[in-house]
Structures are given as C-alpha cells and as structure tokens.
Write an enzyme that holds these catalytic residues in place. Structure first.
Site, PDB file in Angstrom:
ATOM      1  N   LYS A   1      56.483   4.582  -3.397  1.00 17.67           N
ATOM      2  CA  LYS A   1      56.240   5.322  -4.627  1.00 17.67           C
ATOM      3  C   LYS A   1      54.949   6.115  -4.490  1.00 17.67           C
ATOM      4  O   LYS A   1      54.155   5.766  -3.619  1.00 17.67           O
ATOM      5  CB  LYS A   1      56.179   4.368  -5.821  1.00 17.67           C
ATOM      6  CG  LYS A   1      54.956   3.423  -5.766  1.00 17.67           C
ATOM      7  CD  LYS A   1      54.736   2.720  -7.049  1.00 17.67           C
ATOM      8  CE  LYS A   1      53.741   3.400  -7.931  1.00 17.67           C
ATOM      9  NZ  LYS A   1      52.347   3.092  -7.666  1.00 17.67           N
TER      10      LYS A   1
ATOM     11  N   HIS B   1      57.308  -2.500  -5.520  1.00 16.51           N
ATOM     12  CA  HIS B   1      56.975  -3.872  -5.112  1.00 16.51           C
ATOM     13  C   HIS B   1      57.136  -4.884  -6.242  1.00 16.51           C
ATOM     14  O   HIS B   1      57.311  -6.066  -6.001  1.00 16.51           O
ATOM     15  CB  HIS B   1      55.585  -3.955  -4.471  1.00 16.51           C
ATOM     16  CG  HIS B   1      54.444  -3.917  -5.441  1.00 16.51           C
ATOM     17  ND1 HIS B   1      53.984  -2.757  -6.005  1.00 16.51           N
ATOM     18  CD2 HIS B   1      53.667  -4.905  -5.948  1.00 16.51           C
ATOM     19  CE1 HIS B   1      52.967  -3.021  -6.808  1.00 16.51           C
ATOM     20  NE2 HIS B   1      52.750  -4.322  -6.800  1.00 16.51           N
TER      21      HIS B   1
ATOM     22  N   LYS C   1      58.687  -9.291  -6.604  1.00 24.74           N
ATOM     23  CA  LYS C   1      57.911 -10.446  -7.082  1.00 24.74           C
ATOM     24  C   LYS C   1      58.875 -11.544  -7.524  1.00 24.74           C
ATOM     25  O   LYS C   1      59.871 -11.264  -8.194  1.00 24.74           O
ATOM     26  CB  LYS C   1      57.024 -10.029  -8.270  1.00 24.74           C
ATOM     27  CG  LYS C   1      55.840  -9.131  -7.894  1.00 24.74           C
ATOM     28  CD  LYS C   1      55.027  -8.777  -9.132  1.00 24.74           C
ATOM     29  CE  LYS C   1      54.007  -7.686  -8.858  1.00 24.74           C
ATOM     30  NZ  LYS C   1      52.770  -8.129  -8.271  1.00 24.74           N
TER      31      LYS C   1
ATOM     32  N   HIS D   1      57.183   0.446 -12.154  1.00 22.59           N
ATOM     33  CA  HIS D   1      57.109  -0.987 -12.458  1.00 22.59           C
ATOM     34  C   HIS D   1      57.545  -1.341 -13.897  1.00 22.59           C
ATOM     35  O   HIS D   1      58.348  -2.231 -14.107  1.00 22.59           O
ATOM     36  CB  HIS D   1      55.688  -1.501 -12.255  1.00 22.59           C
ATOM     37  CG  HIS D   1      55.075  -1.093 -10.945  1.00 22.59           C
ATOM     38  ND1 HIS D   1      55.803  -1.006  -9.785  1.00 22.59           N
ATOM     39  CD2 HIS D   1      53.805  -0.764 -10.613  1.00 22.59           C
ATOM     40  CE1 HIS D   1      54.993  -0.632  -8.799  1.00 22.59           C
ATOM     41  NE2 HIS D   1      53.786  -0.478  -9.269  1.00 22.59           N
TER      42      HIS D   1
ATOM     43  N   LYS E   1      43.920   0.341 -16.835  1.00 22.90           N
ATOM     44  CA  LYS E   1      42.891  -0.119 -15.900  1.00 22.90           C
ATOM     45  C   LYS E   1      41.644  -0.464 -16.700  1.00 22.90           C
ATOM     46  O   LYS E   1      41.436   0.037 -17.792  1.00 22.90           O
ATOM     47  CB  LYS E   1      42.596   0.966 -14.879  1.00 22.90           C
ATOM     48  CG  LYS E   1      43.818   1.273 -14.005  1.00 22.90           C
ATOM     49  CD  LYS E   1      43.423   1.646 -12.596  1.00 22.90           C
ATOM     50  CE  LYS E   1      44.629   1.934 -11.730  1.00 22.90           C
ATOM     51  NZ  LYS E   1      45.176   0.756 -11.044  1.00 22.90           N
TER      52      LYS E   1
ATOM     53  N   LYS F   1      43.260  -9.391 -15.717  1.00 24.72           N
ATOM     54  CA  LYS F   1      44.360  -8.987 -14.832  1.00 24.72           C
ATOM     55  C   LYS F   1      45.558  -9.820 -15.259  1.00 24.72           C
ATOM     56  O   LYS F   1      45.576 -11.051 -15.068  1.00 24.72           O
ATOM     57  CB  LYS F   1      43.977  -9.298 -13.375  1.00 24.72           C
ATOM     58  CG  LYS F   1      45.138  -9.254 -12.379  1.00 24.72           C
ATOM     59  CD  LYS F   1      45.496  -7.854 -11.965  1.00 24.72           C
ATOM     60  CE  LYS F   1      46.653  -7.840 -10.965  1.00 24.72           C
ATOM     61  NZ  LYS F   1      47.283  -6.538 -10.856  1.00 24.72           N
TER      62      LYS F   1
END
Ligand code: BG6
Length: 531
Positions: free
Chosen positions: A189, A219, A223, A281, A381, A386
C-alpha cells in the site's frame, strides 16, 4: 479488568491442546504449514525500511519455525549499491535488534543468510532486469530452487507500474518452457492515490499479471485478532443472531497511535490519515465486521462478501460533509510525560501543511443487516495511547424494572482489542452481592495471552506464507481497493479543495483529537469510548 471484577474466559484444556507452539515465541499457529514448493522471493526496494523492519525479520521468524520451503532464495533488488555480504550483514543487525524477530540464533541465521542475494540496479534500467533473469536461472540450476517466483514491490508507489512493466517486458512473468511454475506479485500500500489512479494502476498491472497472480497486501488482514473477527462471528452460534440492526446500537472503530509522523514526512505529506489508514486498514476492518457469512473460507467467497459491504456504504454528501467527517492535525503537546513537537514542526513537513493526521467519520451501511446503524471510525497520530479497538454497542434493554438502579444500567458493549493486549471483552450488568438489587457493570474477558499462552504473531509471516501457498483470502482484490477509494472520494476531494474549518493544528498531541470529532458523535447522543 481482573477476574475479581468479572468473569474471565479461560480456554478449555482440549482447546488449548490444539495449539502447537512452534519454535520461537512469535509464531503460534498450528495451522501454518510449510509451502510444499520452493520459490525465489524477489524484493524490489530491498534497501528500504519495510525490508529491514518487516520482511526480513518475518522471513527469519519463518526460518526459525521451519516454515520456509526447501529450495528458497531471497533476491534483494535496489538502487543503493551494496555487495551481497554487506546486505547480509546489515540484515543480520536488523534481525538481531528487531523487537518483532525471534531470539537470534547463529545457526539458523547462517543457513538463512546463505539464501540472501542482492542486485544493485535502477528500477527503470533494462540491465537490472536482465541481471535478475540471469541470477534466477543460475540459482535455479545450482540451488535446486524451482522456477516459482514471488515478486514483492516494497518501493515507493510511483515505482509499482515501472517494475511491473519491466517484469513483463523482460519476460520474467511468463513461461516459455512449458513449465508449470507460478509467478505472483505482492503490491504494498498505498494502492493508488485516489480512485482514478487506483483504476489506472489496476489496469497497468493487469496488462502483465492476471488477477489471481496479484496479492495486494494490507498487513492488518494478517493480524491474528483481525482474522479472528470471522472466527468469532461465524464459529459461535450465539453471536450471529444478534449481529445486526435489531440488537446493535452502533459500532466504533478506533486506530490510535502515539507516534507522530517519524521520518516519513515525504510520504505522509502526500498521503495523510485518510489514505494512510482509512482507505485500507479501517475500511477492511469495517468490511469484516459487517459482512454476511461467506459460502466458504476462500479467496472468492470472503472477498465477495467484503466487497458487498463496501458497495453498500452510503456515499457521503459533499454538501454536508462536516456533519459526517472531521479532520485534525496535531500541535505540540505531551505524550507519556514527554513534550513532542506539532506536526508542522516535524522534519520534512511544510510549516503551513494542511495534511490531516487525524480523521473521524460516520458511515452507514445501507442493507438489511445494518440499515441505520452508524459505524463511527477514527484514527490519528499522537493520540494518548497506541490502541486499535472495535466496540460494538448493543441496544438498551427494552424495559427496566430495577427502578432504583435503572439509571446505572449501561448497554452491553463488546470490545475487540485488535492490539495491544489482544483479546475480547463483554460488558454486562450483574447483581452486586448484598441485600439490595443493585446492578453493576462487570466484564467477561478473553485474552490471547491467557488462553493460548502466546502473543499473536506479527502479520507478515502469515501473509508471506499465504502468498507462497497461493492463498489470496487475506489480500485485497482489485474491486475492494477501488470500492474503498470510492467511499473516500467525496472527502478527499472536498478536503483537498477547502481549508479546514478550524485552522490547523486543532488538537494537542496527547489528546483524543479535535473537539469536532467529539461533536460528530455527540450529535447522535453518543460518545467515543476512550477508556
Ligand atoms: C501503516 C501506516 O500502514 O500502518 C502507518 O502507514 C501506521 O502510518 C501503521 O503507523 C499502523 O500499523 P500497526 O500495525 O502498528 O497498527
């Protein structure tokens, strides 16, 4: 939440015994199988970040778990001049220091490193591809490496068409010898910059590769916790009947990061949060959450059902976009006690940049299952934590006869913790012990660590192995990529043509984004789940 405050779900012994922990702490799936056929894995962009941070550590992890096929070689292809020995030594350092790599073992590394090769070449020069063809043939003859080829475009996106066209031009994608060897290509991507460029890129790649040879990687799909969404929904008979508008009040998807733009300003100044996180995502997570049951677990059925979801998202109206989409950019602030600069002060970022580092959106899936159930999605961000999390809030009970404590009864919330602290929890009301009927919130808890004794592996091992096995289920098909761009198109167009309503920066680093994001969900009488 500790088990004293609620129930913990522990895996039954027979469940846990189905899991074999293979060598090394990071790979846990007993179902991972070593590909039966060897291949050459050619990485374009082998001197870049993705190769050293993700690809080589993931391949090393596979080597530790004995999951690389017999007859496997890696050929790095990049413009940075390097000898083969230099490449091997550099990769060794990265693997030794990577938090995502298994414990370093000299013996495993040595046999793995012997399979690493490097070609210094320009992506546009014919010589590089001729050299590649020569090396592939040589390796085939000497290293017992079958003619199968897996190309990986780990370069900046502007090189994707160049590489694909050159592979075609130099006969690296077709067989003239009648062999049945396969050729596949993994494309990183971002796949395109908007709908038109994604369509164009698909067309260019289709001139050289057929759709079933193309593996568009996201990705997140590799997961464990993301793969588990389908397992959770469709391997448990009690979930599916309530997974719809009759029972679900709304869904929240949050992908929060504490990191700022780091050293990626050049890319991020072009991309922004929508292209970086939403197009891929977040819309993929939404598709997995909202899709109907596939006929079977394979590339066609799963991807058909996911595409249905993207196709059902109500197009956002540019006229009243501010009511359903919010953008933000971080200013200076404090995260975990440390002062951090604002986005415009980051190296490589324009001091007047209007690129969004935060976005929040309300989407509606217009179909029988979900009509009028809002999906609130946000990512940013420099947020306080996180955390990637999905919260499914169920409707309130229809009648409350616990009069005294009625106002304390919260709706049930199912939280899927994609990362970190991977697991699932369900918030329930329970009678508090004592003479009176008092209801308290408790949590039922499933934790990957507790149930399976391992943390979920990083995603790249699974995805690389799937591409070697020829299983496209966890990769994006051309229609999904285009549909996702279509969903975002009104926002991308409006945001690029207009200045932010509240001038940037509009949130301090270390906070949960701009006030307008809270207002977006508050207008519907709801609130983000920040805890
Ligand atoms: C990448 C984005 O695709 O995903 C990054 O380009 C982002 O900006 C990353 O930080 C997040 O991935 P993860 O797995 O850490 O949630």
């Amino acid at each position: 939440m500790s088990s004293s405050e609620g129930w913990s779900v522990h895996s039954m012994p027979d469940v846990a015994s189905g899991t074999t922990t293979v060598e090394g702490p990071l790979i846990s799936r007993s179902v991972l199988e070593r590909p039966s056929e060897g291949s050459a894995f050619i990485i374009f962009g082998a001197s870049g970040d993705l190769t050293r941070r993700k690809l080589i550590p993931a391949l090393y992890n596979l080597a530790c778990a004995n999951l690389l096929p017999h007859g496997f070689v890696v050929i790095g292809f990049a413009v940075t001049p390097k000898s083969e020995e230099q490449f091997r030594n550099e990769m060794r350092e990265w693997v030794m220091n990577s938090p995502e790599a298994n414990v370093f073992r000299q013996d495993i590394w040595e046999s793995f490193a012997a399979q690493l090769h490097y070609i210094t070449a320009d992506f546009e020069s014919a010589e590089g591809y001729q050299e590649l063809a020569r090396r592939l043939q040589e390796l085939d003859e000497h290293d017992d490496c079958p003619d199968n080829r897996l190309f990986y475009c780990a370069t900046p996106p502007s090189f994707f068409p160049v590489i694909v066209q050159n592979l075609g031009r130099h006969g690296l994608t077709t067989r003239t010898d009648g062999s049945r060897a396969w050729t596949r290509i993994i494309i990183e991507k971002p796949f395109g910059h908007d709908l038109q460029s994604a369509i164009k890129l698909n067309e260019t790649i289709h001139e050289v590769f057929q759709e079933d040879q193309i593996y568009r990687i996201d990705h997140y799909l590799g997961k464990e916790t993301v793969q588990n969404i389908l397992a959770f929904r469709f391997a448990n008979s009690i979930i599916e009947p309530i997974w719809n508008r009759r029972y679900v009040d709304h869904v929240q998807i949050t992908a929060a990061e504490t990191l700022g733009v780091e050293h990626r300003a050049r890319y991020y100044e072009e991309a922004g949060c929508l292209r970086d996180m939403f197009q891929n995502h977040l819309l993929q997570l939404m598709a997995l959450l909202a899709m109907d049951a596939p006929v079977r677990y394979d590339g066609r059925s799963v991807r058909d059902r996911k595409a249905d979801v993207l196709r059902s998202i109500v197009p956002m109206n540019p006229e009243n976009l501010a009511e359903v989409a919010v953008r933000g950019q971080y200013g200076p602030g404090t995260i975990n006690g440390l002062s951090v600069p604002g986005y415009r002060e980051e190296p490589g970022v324009s001091p007047t940049s209007n690129i969004e580092t935060f976005a929040a959106m309300k989407l509606i899936v217009d179909n029988w299952r979900w009509a009028d159930v809002p999906f609130y999605i946000r990512s940013g961000k420099r947020l306080p934590a996180k955390r990637t999390e999905i919260a499914i809030q169920f409707k309130r009970v229809p009648h409350l006869f616990f009069r005294e404590t009625a106002d304390q009864i919260e709706p049930n919330v199912l939280t899927i913790r994609v990362q970190p602290d991977e697991g699932i929890s369900l918030k329930l009301g329970a009678k508090q012990p004592g003479p009176q009927m008092h209801i308290r919130q408790v949590k039922m808890e499933f934790s990957y660590g507790d149930a399976f004794g391992v943390n979920p592996e990083t995603a790249y091992e699974t995805l690389l192995l799937d591409a070697m096995q020829g299983d496209p289920t966890l990769f994006n098909r051309s229609d999904a990529v285009e549909l996702a761009w279509e969903v975002l198109e009104p926002v991308l167009e409006t945001w690029s043509a207009t200045r932010p309503f509240h001038p940037f920066p509009n949130y301090a680093a270390g906070t949960w984004g701009p006030a307008a994001a809270d207002a977006l969900i508050a207008r519907d009488g709801r609130a983000w789940k920040n805890q």
